[in-house]
Scaffold this active site. Structure first.
Site, PDB file in Angstrom:
ATOM      1  N   ASP A   1      -9.763   3.212   2.355  1.00  0.00           N
ATOM      2  CA  ASP A   1      -9.710   2.327   3.647  1.00  0.00           C
ATOM      3  C   ASP A   1     -10.367   3.402   4.563  1.00  0.00           C
ATOM      4  OD1 ASP A   1      -8.529  -0.083   3.196  1.00  0.00           O
ATOM      5  OD2 ASP A   1      -6.797   0.646   3.082  1.00  0.00           O
TER       6      ASP A   1
ATOM      7  N   LYS B   1       0.780  -1.250  -0.146  1.00  0.00           N
ATOM      8  CA  LYS B   1      -0.029  -0.017   0.005  1.00  0.00           C
ATOM      9  C   LYS B   1       0.772   1.182  -0.033  1.00  0.00           C
ATOM     10  CE  LYS B   1      -4.328  -1.891   2.048  1.00  0.00           C
ATOM     11  NZ  LYS B   1      -5.044  -1.805   3.273  1.00  0.00           N
TER      12      LYS B   1
HETATM   13  P1  NAP Z   1       0.317  -3.191  11.020  1.00  0.00           P
HETATM   14  O1  NAP Z   1       0.553  -1.938  10.131  1.00  0.00           O
HETATM   15  O2  NAP Z   1       1.160  -4.379  11.065  1.00  0.00           O
HETATM   16  O3  NAP Z   1      -0.013  -2.700  12.710  1.00  0.00           O
HETATM   17  C1  NAP Z   1      -0.055  -3.535  13.683  1.00  0.00           C
HETATM   18  C2  NAP Z   1      -0.483  -2.550  14.685  1.00  0.00           C
HETATM   19  O4  NAP Z   1      -0.900  -3.614  16.184  1.00  0.00           O
HETATM   20  C3  NAP Z   1       0.644  -1.872  15.341  1.00  0.00           C
HETATM   21  O5  NAP Z   1       0.319  -0.326  15.848  1.00  0.00           O
HETATM   22  C4  NAP Z   1       1.434  -2.753  16.506  1.00  0.00           C
HETATM   23  O6  NAP Z   1       2.087  -2.073  17.273  1.00  0.00           O
HETATM   24  C5  NAP Z   1       0.102  -3.265  17.154  1.00  0.00           C
HETATM   25  N1  NAP Z   1       0.401  -4.591  17.679  1.00  0.00           N
HETATM   26  C6  NAP Z   1       0.758  -5.776  17.244  1.00  0.00           C
HETATM   27  N2  NAP Z   1       0.991  -6.596  18.128  1.00  0.00           N
HETATM   28  C7  NAP Z   1       0.737  -6.408  19.185  1.00  0.00           C
HETATM   29  C8  NAP Z   1       0.716  -6.317  20.632  1.00  0.00           C
HETATM   30  N3  NAP Z   1       0.954  -7.916  21.182  1.00  0.00           N
HETATM   31  N4  NAP Z   1       0.218  -5.531  21.710  1.00  0.00           N
HETATM   32  C9  NAP Z   1      -0.027  -4.455  21.435  1.00  0.00           C
HETATM   33  N5  NAP Z   1       0.011  -3.836  20.107  1.00  0.00           N
HETATM   34  C10 NAP Z   1       0.232  -4.578  19.095  1.00  0.00           C
HETATM   35  O7  NAP Z   1      -1.116  -3.738  10.591  1.00  0.00           O
HETATM   36  P2  NAP Z   1      -2.412  -3.127   9.996  1.00  0.00           P
HETATM   37  O8  NAP Z   1      -2.437  -3.333   8.492  1.00  0.00           O
HETATM   38  O9  NAP Z   1      -2.434  -1.714  10.815  1.00  0.00           O
HETATM   39  O10 NAP Z   1      -3.752  -3.916  10.599  1.00  0.00           O
HETATM   40  C11 NAP Z   1      -4.141  -4.023  11.987  1.00  0.00           C
HETATM   41  C12 NAP Z   1      -5.406  -4.695  12.190  1.00  0.00           C
HETATM   42  O11 NAP Z   1      -6.307  -3.914  11.220  1.00  0.00           O
HETATM   43  C13 NAP Z   1      -5.280  -6.116  11.760  1.00  0.00           C
HETATM   44  O12 NAP Z   1      -6.042  -6.981  12.743  1.00  0.00           O
HETATM   45  C14 NAP Z   1      -6.206  -6.197  10.311  1.00  0.00           C
HETATM   46  O13 NAP Z   1      -6.780  -7.389  10.250  1.00  0.00           O
HETATM   47  C15 NAP Z   1      -7.098  -4.884  10.693  1.00  0.00           C
HETATM   48  N6  NAP Z   1      -7.524  -4.482   9.202  1.00  0.00           N
HETATM   49  C16 NAP Z   1      -8.928  -4.527   8.832  1.00  0.00           C
HETATM   50  C17 NAP Z   1      -9.201  -3.926   7.673  1.00  0.00           C
HETATM   51  C18 NAP Z   1     -10.594  -3.928   7.270  1.00  0.00           C
HETATM   52  O14 NAP Z   1     -11.056  -3.412   6.165  1.00  0.00           O
HETATM   53  N7  NAP Z   1     -11.643  -4.161   8.253  1.00  0.00           N
HETATM   54  C19 NAP Z   1      -8.365  -3.098   6.847  1.00  0.00           C
HETATM   55  C20 NAP Z   1      -7.114  -3.270   7.189  1.00  0.00           C
HETATM   56  C21 NAP Z   1      -6.755  -3.830   8.537  1.00  0.00           C
HETATM   57  P3  NAP Z   1       3.653  -1.589  17.124  1.00  0.00           P
HETATM   58  O15 NAP Z   1       3.712  -0.324  16.337  1.00  0.00           O
HETATM   59  O16 NAP Z   1       4.165  -1.403  18.656  1.00  0.00           O
HETATM   60  O17 NAP Z   1       4.304  -2.787  16.516  1.00  0.00           O
END
Ligand code: NAP
Length: 286
Positions: free
Chosen positions: A106, A70
């Site tokens: 998004d 992205k």
């Molecule tokens: P990402 O860029 O990898 O970000 C992950 C986030 O989760 C970061 O802020 C990370 O913190 C945090 N995190 C991971 N493990 C953690 C833990 N054990 N304790 C506390 N914080 C933790 O992922 P993303 O693309 O933003 O996606 C995040 C979620 O949104 C996913 O579950 C995804 O399925 C969902 N999502 C949904 C949609 C939809 O259309 N509904 C679209 C996109 C994403 P750090 O910065 O400290 O690593």
């Protein structure tokens, strides 16, 4: 039926086999009588420039981009819409007059899910976002641009949340703050929020636990609580918020409405929302 006139679209990601986009868009194209087909393309990061050039060379209509492309795609595109420019990421592309145009649905997909499914508008609202990754970024910048009063970003790596908050403030003028997951700061932010958005990946399938750093008793029943995760449905986090009496919203609506908006951007047609929702509900496992 696939003919010589069939238009090809698809999602590029790595990995991508788990994507629910093909079932959602193919149901929409068939229902709308379009001779269009949507596929999933597994594109390793190093192959992205060639894959984007291939879209253009093959005369494809458009594509979606998902993790990890992205943000990486930005430098290969000819033009960005204001939404893509604001968020600094692209989840949908269109090829027009041989130019690659990048857009982002998004954040606005999440916004539409909030208004359609929870009757919530962000104007003058205090928002707490848990997480500072790609999804949190789309939500934070979009809600700020649409008039939220204040955005607090709580992230495990506090510095990442602080940097996103600074960017929100700089780009939109909305007050924003990055905090840690330390209980005192987090409890205070939860207690004053109108909307809490769980945008970390904690609780996503195959995990099933709620974040252990978040206490449901901090929530007031008048707070709208969203989890961007759509598998499992509902997440444990949303179950706990529901038990507190809060209105809750899962991530299926964001997935659906980013797709609804992409469909319209490509086709110029009104999207068959209920057909797309049914396709997702049939395929996304509980
Ligand atoms: P990402 O860029 O990898 O970000 C992950 C986030 O989760 C970061 O802020 C990370 O913190 C945090 N995190 C991971 N493990 C953690 C833990 N054990 N304790 C506390 N914080 C933790 O992922 P993303 O693309 O933003 O996606 C995040 C979620 O949104 C996913 O579950 C995804 O399925 C969902 N999502 C949904 C949609 C939809 O259309 N509904 C679209 C996109 C994403 P750090 O910065 O400290 O690593």
């Amino acid at each position: 039926m696939i003919t010589g006139n069939t238009r090809i679209l698809g999602v590029m990601g790595y990995p991508v086999a788990h994507s629910f986009s093909p079932v959602m868009y193919n149901a929409a194209f068939a229902h709308s009588g379009l001779d269009w087909v949507y596929l999933a393309f597994s594109v390793p990061p190093g192959n992205l420039p060639e894959a984007l050039a291939g879209l253009r060379a093959l005369g494809m209509t458009g594509a979606n981009l998902t993790i990890p492309h992205k943000e990486a795609a930005l430098k290969h595109l000819d033009y960005l819409t204001p939404e893509a420019d604001l968020i600094g990421a692209v989840n949908v592309l269109r090829i027009e007059n041989d130019l690659l145009i990048g857009h982002n649905t998004d954040g606005t997909g999440f916004l539409q899910s909030l208004s359609r499914e929870a009757n919530f508008i962000p104007q003058q609202k205090k928002v707490l976002i848990l997480g500072a990754g790609g999804a949190a970024r789309a939500v934070a910048l979009t809600l700020a641009r649409r008039g939220a009063l204040e955005i607090v970003i709580a992230n495990r790596t506090q510095q990442r949340g602080v940097e996103l908050a600074l960017e929100v403030q700089k780009k939109t003028g909305v007050k924003a703050e990055g905090i840690s997951l330390e209980p005192e700061a987090l409890a205070a932010a939860v207690q004053t929020a109108d909307l809490v958005v769980q945008a970390s990946s904690v609780g996503m399938y195959p995990q099933s636990e709620a974040p252990d750093w978040f206490k449901p008793e901090w929530l007031s029943p008048s707070t709208l609580v969203c989890d961007l995760i759509y598998r499992p449905r509902p997440t444990r986090f949303l179950q706990l918020a529901d038990q507190r009496g809060c209105l809750t919203l899962d991530g299926l609506g964001m997935l659906l409405y980013q797709g609804v908006q992409s469909f319209t951007w490509w086709t110029g047609l009104t999207a068959p929302v209920e057909i797309m929702r049914q396709a997702l509900e049939r395929w996304v496992p509980d």
